[in-house]
Enzyme design. Structure first.
Site, PDB file in Angstrom:
ATOM      1  N   THR A 136       1.048  -1.009   0.237  1.00 21.15           N
ATOM      2  CA  THR A 136      -0.086  -0.260  -0.384  1.00 21.15           C
ATOM      3  C   THR A 136       0.878   0.980  -0.335  1.00 21.15           C
ATOM      4  O   THR A 136       2.191   1.355   0.598  1.00 21.15           O
ATOM      5  CB  THR A 136      -1.401  -0.099   1.450  1.00 21.15           C
ATOM      6  OG1 THR A 136      -1.654   1.298   1.411  1.00 21.15           O
ATOM      7  CG2 THR A 136      -0.208   0.239   2.238  1.00 21.15           C
ATOM      8  N   ARG A 137       0.345   2.447  -0.159  1.00 21.64           N
ATOM      9  CA  ARG A 137       0.724   3.785  -0.394  1.00 21.64           C
ATOM     10  C   ARG A 137       0.310   4.456  -0.098  1.00 21.64           C
ATOM     11  O   ARG A 137       0.332   5.724   0.008  1.00 21.64           O
ATOM     12  CB  ARG A 137       1.482   4.079  -1.865  1.00 21.64           C
ATOM     13  CG  ARG A 137       0.315   3.328  -3.416  1.00 21.64           C
ATOM     14  CD  ARG A 137       0.839   4.490  -4.136  1.00 21.64           C
ATOM     15  NE  ARG A 137       0.224   5.298  -4.281  1.00 21.64           N
ATOM     16  CZ  ARG A 137      -0.777   6.304  -5.055  1.00 21.64           C
ATOM     17  NH1 ARG A 137      -1.533   4.804  -5.439  1.00 21.64           N
ATOM     18  NH2 ARG A 137      -1.462   6.937  -5.218  1.00 21.64           N
ATOM     19  N   HIS A 170      -9.943  -1.180   4.078  1.00 25.74           N
ATOM     20  CA  HIS A 170      -8.360  -2.221   3.836  1.00 25.74           C
ATOM     21  C   HIS A 170      -8.276  -3.869   4.493  1.00 25.74           C
ATOM     22  O   HIS A 170      -7.932  -4.386   4.218  1.00 25.74           O
ATOM     23  CB  HIS A 170      -6.891  -1.808   3.822  1.00 25.74           C
ATOM     24  CG  HIS A 170      -7.038   0.011   2.349  1.00 25.74           C
ATOM     25  ND1 HIS A 170      -7.767   1.206   2.527  1.00 25.74           N
ATOM     26  CD2 HIS A 170      -7.770  -0.902   1.472  1.00 25.74           C
ATOM     27  CE1 HIS A 170      -7.538   1.844   1.582  1.00 25.74           C
ATOM     28  NE2 HIS A 170      -7.534   0.795   0.901  1.00 25.74           N
ATOM     29  N   ARG A 192      -7.765  -4.093  -7.796  1.00 31.26           N
ATOM     30  CA  ARG A 192      -7.981  -3.393  -9.311  1.00 31.26           C
ATOM     31  C   ARG A 192      -7.330  -1.531  -9.363  1.00 31.26           C
ATOM     32  O   ARG A 192      -6.708  -1.191  -8.390  1.00 31.26           O
ATOM     33  CB  ARG A 192      -9.833  -2.724  -9.114  1.00 31.26           C
ATOM     34  CG  ARG A 192     -11.181  -3.517  -9.536  1.00 31.26           C
ATOM     35  CD  ARG A 192     -11.898  -2.850  -9.068  1.00 31.26           C
ATOM     36  NE  ARG A 192     -12.661  -2.337  -9.867  1.00 31.26           N
ATOM     37  CZ  ARG A 192     -13.099  -3.106 -12.112  1.00 31.26           C
ATOM     38  NH1 ARG A 192     -13.752  -4.668 -11.342  1.00 31.26           N
ATOM     39  NH2 ARG A 192     -13.854  -2.629 -12.355  1.00 31.26           N
ATOM     40  N   HIS A 215      -7.714   1.679   5.629  1.00 32.70           N
ATOM     41  CA  HIS A 215      -8.887   2.221   5.877  1.00 32.70           C
ATOM     42  C   HIS A 215      -9.608   1.056   6.837  1.00 32.70           C
ATOM     43  O   HIS A 215      -8.992  -0.223   6.128  1.00 32.70           O
ATOM     44  CB  HIS A 215     -10.010   3.338   5.441  1.00 32.70           C
ATOM     45  CG  HIS A 215      -8.965   4.460   5.108  1.00 32.70           C
ATOM     46  ND1 HIS A 215      -8.461   5.491   5.907  1.00 32.70           N
ATOM     47  CD2 HIS A 215      -8.864   5.161   3.775  1.00 32.70           C
ATOM     48  CE1 HIS A 215      -8.591   6.704   5.671  1.00 32.70           C
ATOM     49  NE2 HIS A 215      -7.966   6.062   4.194  1.00 32.70           N
TER      50      HIS A 215
END
Ligand code: ADP
Length: 564
Positions: A190-191, A198, A285, A195
């Site tokens: 992740t970058r 996720h 996606r 939340h």
């Protein structure tokens, strides 16, 4: 016990002990080059095996095949070039020392190969575009023309003072995962902050696979405009300490310089995570997307990363865990895959853009179903409402088109509305910031990049900055946009016909250029490349400077940069 590294073993390019001491000494006298931030990140990960089986910046045979077939010369699947660009070609057969920007000796490179590369070709193959809105393509414009390759002896790694407990190399992460005792490991890349959705996705993935979880946020170079990693990591720590199961979770920071290469990037990330011990990678996606091009179109199809991972995952030994967008069902207090919501149910969702625009920028607290309250608090503190955030209004246009005149009126209007404003006038900065620079293409570029650098710093610290410089070259403006950050960079194109500019000829330069007294003058014998898609276009033959400045104020208010 864990999956073996890609290619069988973890590369380790670090010297130690007596050999390191001797080579450090020898390095003092070698010709040196300073590494750019990207090369620093690449070197660090290569040195400690995260890029295994790579043990060097790529030579031509590997590079060419990676571009064309996503394979190294020996056939190993490897989708992304890892190269060392240099402005001047070093001598083949000699050693050079690679230094960090503070001149610390990082590594000795035995130059075995030097070759020229083609920016347009690499951009098209890796990023599938040569549009300067793609952050890597924009950056490539400033890379040297040559790539150098050869064996590396690494003397020092970049030192990280921040979050030392989370700075673990591949071997250390492997050791930690071994201790948790499960051969299956799902990696989550992740970058952005994590939340609830996720969190839910990672939880679902580990349950589905029966695996442990490796949360591995990227903290090297991410997309320009991304949230700073200090804030993000504070949010990850909250999740690690309070919400993830410590018996099943490892959190590690990855100093990776991402390429925004969509599908290729996904496969590359899988290889890297395998080296850290992962057997699975979560891919959603628009994975590793680079946003939209100058025509507003996505650089990659939304599902392309998943498709390529499905095809190449088996070759790199990492299984993809695809995920669909989740939505929240408030009446049942649970999350569900978007397409599987029972008919008639109420759903809620907030996009990343909404988080910034509708919540943080507006000073509105994020709801608990969306973000853990402790995380929401960290974010609210780090991101004041938009009207207190910085921005850069970037004027561009022919000499004498009216940039400075409008910019000066605008500065006053913004100050009147309570903003602190710095006006960086292209000519004025030449008396200090860019003193000594001439008007060659290179010097003019340097001048613009210096203004861009200062502007990005001011904007980052919540200041308002107006730049007024001809800035005739598109690629230079694209670089500045990337430096400042897409969401706070506003290009104002002052579109005055050249005949009018020439009649005005405020400084008498057009006359002198026509008379052949000065050369390379924009509009006369040097091109002006009009912006393809400016945020604002102004005309000055039918609008006064005051009207135009008011129009910009209107735009800024609409975007939330000024109090209503
Ligand atoms: P630049 O900064 O683009 O080189 P300047 O703002 O220094 O251009 O010069 C533009 C000149 O054109 C000024 O003398 C200004 O008074 C004149 N001018 C006439 N009409 C306009 C207008 N509508 N907007 C801006 N400038 C105008």
């Amino acid at each position: 016990m864990l999956i073996p590294p890609y290619g069988g073993r973890l590369m380790n390019l670090m010297l130690d002990g007596e050999e390191r001491r001797q080579e450090l000494q020898r390095a003092a006298d070698l010709p040196s080059v300073i590494l750019a931030p990207r090369a620093m990140c690449d070197l660090e990960l290569m040195a400690t095996g995260a890029f295994s089986p790579l043990d060097r910046f790529m030579g031509r045979a590997d590079y060419e095949r990676v571009l064309d077939e996503m394979r190294l010369a020996d056939g190993t699947v490897y989708p992304v070039p890892v190269t060392l660009p240099l402005a001047d070609p070093p001598e083949v057969g000699k050693d050079i020392v690679l230094r960090n920007p503070n001149n610390v000796r990082m590594a000795i490179l035995r130059v075995e190969e030097v070759f020229e590369w083609d920016r347009d070709r690499e951009a098209r193959q890796v990023c599938r575009t040569n549009d300067g809105r793609h952050p890597l393509v924009a950056e490539m414009a400033s890379w040297g023309r040559y790539y150098a390759s050869g064996p590396l002896k690494v003397l020092n790694l970049p030192s990280h003072q921040d979050f030392p407990a989370l700075r673990k190399n591949a071997a250390e992460v492997r050791a930690e995962l071994e201790e948790l005792g499960n051969t299956k490991v799902v990696a989550f890349h992740t970058r952005t902050p994590i939340h609830r959705i996720h969190e839910e996705i990672t939880r679902k993935a580990v349950e589905q696979v029966g695996a442990n979880l490796l949360v591995q946020p990227v903290v090297g170079m991410t997309r320009p405009g991304d949230m700073d990693h200090y804030t993000r990591v504070r949010t990850y720590l909250i999740l690690k300490d309070k919400y993830y199961d410590p018996r099943r979770t490892v959190l590690s920071l990855l100093p990776l310089a991402v390429r925004h290469a969509g599908p290729r990037e996904a496969v590359w990330h899988a290889i890297i995570r395998r080296n850290f011990g992962a057997t699975h990678l979560i891919v959603g996606r628009d994975y590793a997307s680079a946003g939209v091009d100058s025509k507003g179109r996505l650089f990659f199809g939304s599902l392309e990363a998943q498709e390529l991972m499905r095809a190449l995952g088996p070759h790199v030994g990492v299984t993809m865990v695809p995920y669909e967008e989740l939505v929240y069902l408030p009446d049942e207090d649970r999350y569900e895959v978007e397409g599987q919501v029972p008919p008639g149910r109420r759903t809620l969702s907030i996009s990343g853009t909404d988080v910034r625009n509708d919540y943080l920028a507006a000073g509105k607290p994020l709801p608990n179903w969306f973000t853990r309250p402790e995380v929401a608090e960290v974010l609210a503190r780090a991101f004041p409402p938009r009207h207190q955030q910085g921005f850069c209004i970037w004027f561009t246009g022919l000499p004498s088109s009216g940039k400075s005149t409008i910019a000066e009126v605008l500065a006053v209007l913004l100050m009147e509305r309570g903003r602190q404003v710095t006006l960086l006038d292209g000519d004025v900065v030449r008396t200090h910031l860019s003193k000594g620079l001439g008007f060659s293409q290179q010097d003019r570029d340097t001048n613009i990049l210096r203004i861009g650098f200062v502007a990005s710093e001011i904007a980052r610290h919540h200041g308002a900055v107006i730049s007024s410089a001809v800035s005739p070259y598109r690629s230079t403006r694209d670089q500045v946009r990337a430096m400042v950050g897409e969401d706070r960079f506003i290009v104002v194109y002052v579109n005055t016909p050249i005949e009018i500019c020439e009649q005005r000829d405020v400084k008498g330069y057009y006359g002198r250029a026509r008379a052949g007294e000065i050369h390379g003058f924009t509009g006369v014998d040097d091109p002006y490349e009009a912006p393809a898609n400016p945020e604002i276009t102004l005309t000055t033959t039918d609008c006064t400077p005051e009207q135009n400045a008011q129009r910009i104020v209107g735009h800024m208010r609409e975007k939330g940069f000024l109090p209503a």
